[in-house]
Design a protein around this motif. Structure first.
Motif, PDB file in Angstrom:
ATOM      1  N   ILE A 159      39.731  33.386  43.863  1.00  0.00           N
ATOM      2  CA  ILE A 159      39.624  34.297  42.722  1.00  0.00           C
ATOM      3  C   ILE A 159      40.885  34.096  41.870  1.00  0.00           C
ATOM      4  O   ILE A 159      42.001  34.146  42.391  1.00  0.00           O
ATOM      5  CB  ILE A 159      39.530  35.764  43.177  1.00  0.00           C
ATOM      6  N   LEU A 160      40.705  33.878  40.573  1.00  0.00           N
ATOM      7  CA  LEU A 160      41.844  33.664  39.696  1.00  0.00           C
ATOM      8  C   LEU A 160      41.733  34.552  38.463  1.00  0.00           C
ATOM      9  O   LEU A 160      40.635  34.869  38.002  1.00  0.00           O
ATOM     10  CB  LEU A 160      41.942  32.197  39.264  1.00  0.00           C
ATOM     11  N   TYR A 161      42.890  34.947  37.938  1.00  0.00           N
ATOM     12  CA  TYR A 161      42.917  35.751  36.725  1.00  0.00           C
ATOM     13  C   TYR A 161      43.277  34.872  35.522  1.00  0.00           C
ATOM     14  O   TYR A 161      43.541  33.692  35.653  1.00  0.00           O
ATOM     15  CB  TYR A 161      43.885  36.927  36.857  1.00  0.00           C
ATOM     16  N   GLU A 167      36.487  34.334  38.159  1.00  0.00           N
ATOM     17  CA  GLU A 167      37.606  34.350  37.224  1.00  0.00           C
ATOM     18  C   GLU A 167      37.555  35.653  36.432  1.00  0.00           C
ATOM     19  O   GLU A 167      36.516  36.005  35.867  1.00  0.00           O
ATOM     20  CB  GLU A 167      37.540  33.159  36.269  1.00  0.00           C
ATOM     21  N   VAL A 168      38.655  36.356  36.409  1.00  0.00           N
ATOM     22  CA  VAL A 168      38.758  37.613  35.673  1.00  0.00           C
ATOM     23  C   VAL A 168      39.959  37.531  34.742  1.00  0.00           C
ATOM     24  O   VAL A 168      40.741  36.584  34.795  1.00  0.00           O
ATOM     25  CB  VAL A 168      38.886  38.822  36.638  1.00  0.00           C
ATOM     26  N   GLU A 169      40.119  38.541  33.894  1.00  0.00           N
ATOM     27  CA  GLU A 169      41.163  38.449  32.885  1.00  0.00           C
ATOM     28  C   GLU A 169      42.505  38.967  33.369  1.00  0.00           C
ATOM     29  O   GLU A 169      43.549  38.428  33.024  1.00  0.00           O
ATOM     30  CB  GLU A 169      40.746  39.213  31.622  1.00  0.00           C
ATOM     31  N   ASP A 209      45.306  42.668  37.969  1.00  0.00           N
ATOM     32  CA  ASP A 209      44.850  43.857  38.686  1.00  0.00           C
ATOM     33  C   ASP A 209      43.400  43.715  39.117  1.00  0.00           C
ATOM     34  O   ASP A 209      43.028  44.111  40.227  1.00  0.00           O
ATOM     35  CB  ASP A 209      45.009  45.098  37.803  1.00  0.00           C
ATOM     36  N   ALA A 210      42.556  43.153  38.245  1.00  0.00           N
ATOM     37  CA  ALA A 210      41.148  42.951  38.582  1.00  0.00           C
ATOM     38  C   ALA A 210      41.001  41.947  39.715  1.00  0.00           C
ATOM     39  O   ALA A 210      40.168  42.121  40.622  1.00  0.00           O
ATOM     40  CB  ALA A 210      40.373  42.480  37.355  1.00  0.00           C
ATOM     41  N   ALA A 211      41.821  40.897  39.697  1.00  0.00           N
ATOM     42  CA  ALA A 211      41.765  39.892  40.757  1.00  0.00           C
ATOM     43  C   ALA A 211      42.162  40.496  42.094  1.00  0.00           C
ATOM     44  O   ALA A 211      41.502  40.267  43.120  1.00  0.00           O
ATOM     45  CB  ALA A 211      42.680  38.717  40.409  1.00  0.00           C
ATOM     46  N   GLY A 218      37.425  37.295  48.352  1.00  0.00           N
ATOM     47  CA  GLY A 218      38.121  36.023  48.229  1.00  0.00           C
ATOM     48  C   GLY A 218      39.624  36.216  48.229  1.00  0.00           C
ATOM     49  O   GLY A 218      40.129  37.320  48.455  1.00  0.00           O
ATOM     50  N   ASP A 219      40.356  35.129  47.980  1.00  0.00           N
ATOM     51  CA  ASP A 219      41.820  35.136  47.949  1.00  0.00           C
ATOM     52  C   ASP A 219      42.299  34.819  46.529  1.00  0.00           C
ATOM     53  O   ASP A 219      41.556  34.280  45.709  1.00  0.00           O
ATOM     54  CB  ASP A 219      42.384  34.085  48.908  1.00  0.00           C
ATOM     55  N   THR A 220      43.563  35.106  46.273  1.00  0.00           N
ATOM     56  CA  THR A 220      44.132  34.812  44.961  1.00  0.00           C
ATOM     57  C   THR A 220      45.614  34.538  45.075  1.00  0.00           C
ATOM     58  O   THR A 220      46.208  34.617  46.164  1.00  0.00           O
ATOM     59  CB  THR A 220      43.876  35.976  43.974  1.00  0.00           C
TER      60      THR A 220
END
Length: 318
Positions: free
Chosen positions: A190-192, A222-224, A227-229, A238-240
């Protein structure tokens, strides 16, 4: 026509003589007369009927006078605006700020600056580092704080400090040891900063590291925002990667674990301004304040690389 010529003409028309205009301007009468004559010669016109006790405007002079007054008003307005900006009595300062400013002790930047300069309007624009760099390069912002690396053309860059990027996972076993780049694909990623993707400075570093090891990283989500990630990671999806400052914040979920990357990468913060461009006094003061808040309140989370020299104004106020 020059502003000096316009001023000589306007004063002569208003005061009624070249002598009076010369006294007001601190010049000799022949000099003022010559300034007006240069306008007349340039346009092959006569601005005054000469010979009487008082100068009388010709039709051409009457046509020019209102425009001359507008030009002088504009000059005075420009001078007043710039003087106000230099002294903190007015004007606007535009400054680029990190998107996650609250994690880097910059939430109160506008408030602290406003207390010292309540008459200066402040535009703090929170953007991705690439956008901050472009806005500074194009003159939309006077300066800004951002993360490296970014394209350096047209910019003066001063690295300030760096924060380590750590791995975050809801699976404690994934964080029992440092995360190897080759082990990242074993769990959903998971990526921001979805908008800029792999052009984002932090993600760019991760992609380069993966490439060196022959690893392909394909995020599941993928999020913006960071905090969302983190919220998705806390849900076990998932991981980030996150900056160390985020991982050690009070709002970081207790069910999310972190570990270092085996080959560390960093968010390196820098102050940028246009090359060969001197900041206005207010922008310089705001930049000094932002750097001070970033580096002084870090509480050991990052490594300070450089403390910006104080501007003459800030030094005088210290």
């Amino acid at each position: 026509m020059t502003i000096t010529q316009i001023r000589a003409f306007t004063l002569a028309a208003t005061l009624g003589s070249f002598t009076a205009a010369a006294e007001y301007m601190g010049l000799t009468q022949p000099t003022v007369s010559e300034l007006v004559k240069k306008i007349e010669d340039a346009y092959s016109i006569t601005l005054f009927v000469r010979g009487g006790r008082r100068l009388v405007l010709t039709t051409a002079g009457q046509t020019l006078l209102p425009w001359a007054k507008r030009l002088l008003d504009a000059e005075l307005g420009a001078d007043s605006a710039l003087t106000a900006l230099n002294t903190g009595e007015g004007g606007t300062v535009s400054f680029g700020i990190l998107q996650n400013a609250s994690y880097y002790f910059l939430s109160d930047l506008a408030t602290v600056f406003h207390k010292s300069y309540p008459n200066v309007r402040v535009r703090l624009v929170g953007q991705n580092s690439f956008e901050v760099a472009d806005a500074v390069r194009n003159g939309e912002l006077e300066a800004g704080l951002l993360c490296l690396p970014i394209p350096a053309d047209g910019l003066q860059i001063l690295p300030l400090m760096r924060h380590e990027i750590v791995w975050a996972s809801a699976n404690p076993e994934r964080c029992e040891k440092a995360m190897a780049i080759t082990d990242i694909p074993k769990e959903p990623l998971i990526l921001y900063d979805a908008h800029h993707g792999w052009n984002d400075p932090t993600r760019h570093q991760l992609a380069q590291l993966a490439q060196l090891h022959g690893v392909t990283l394909e995020p599941k989500m993928e999020v913006e925002s960071v905090d969302a990630a983190v919220s998705l990671v806390a849900s076990g999806l998932g991981d980030t990667i996150v900056p160390k400052a985020v991982a050690q914040s009070e709002t970081f979920p207790s069910q999310v674990y972190t570990t270092r990357l085996e080959e560390p990468i960093y968010d390196t913060f820098a102050l940028v301004q246009r090359s060969n461009w001197e900041l206005s006094p207010m922008a310089s003061h705001l930049a000094d304040l932002a750097v001070k808040m970033l580096t002084s309140n870090d509480a050991g989370l990052g490594e300070v690389l450089h403390s910006r020299m104080k501007s003459p104004m800030a030094a005088a106020e210290a």
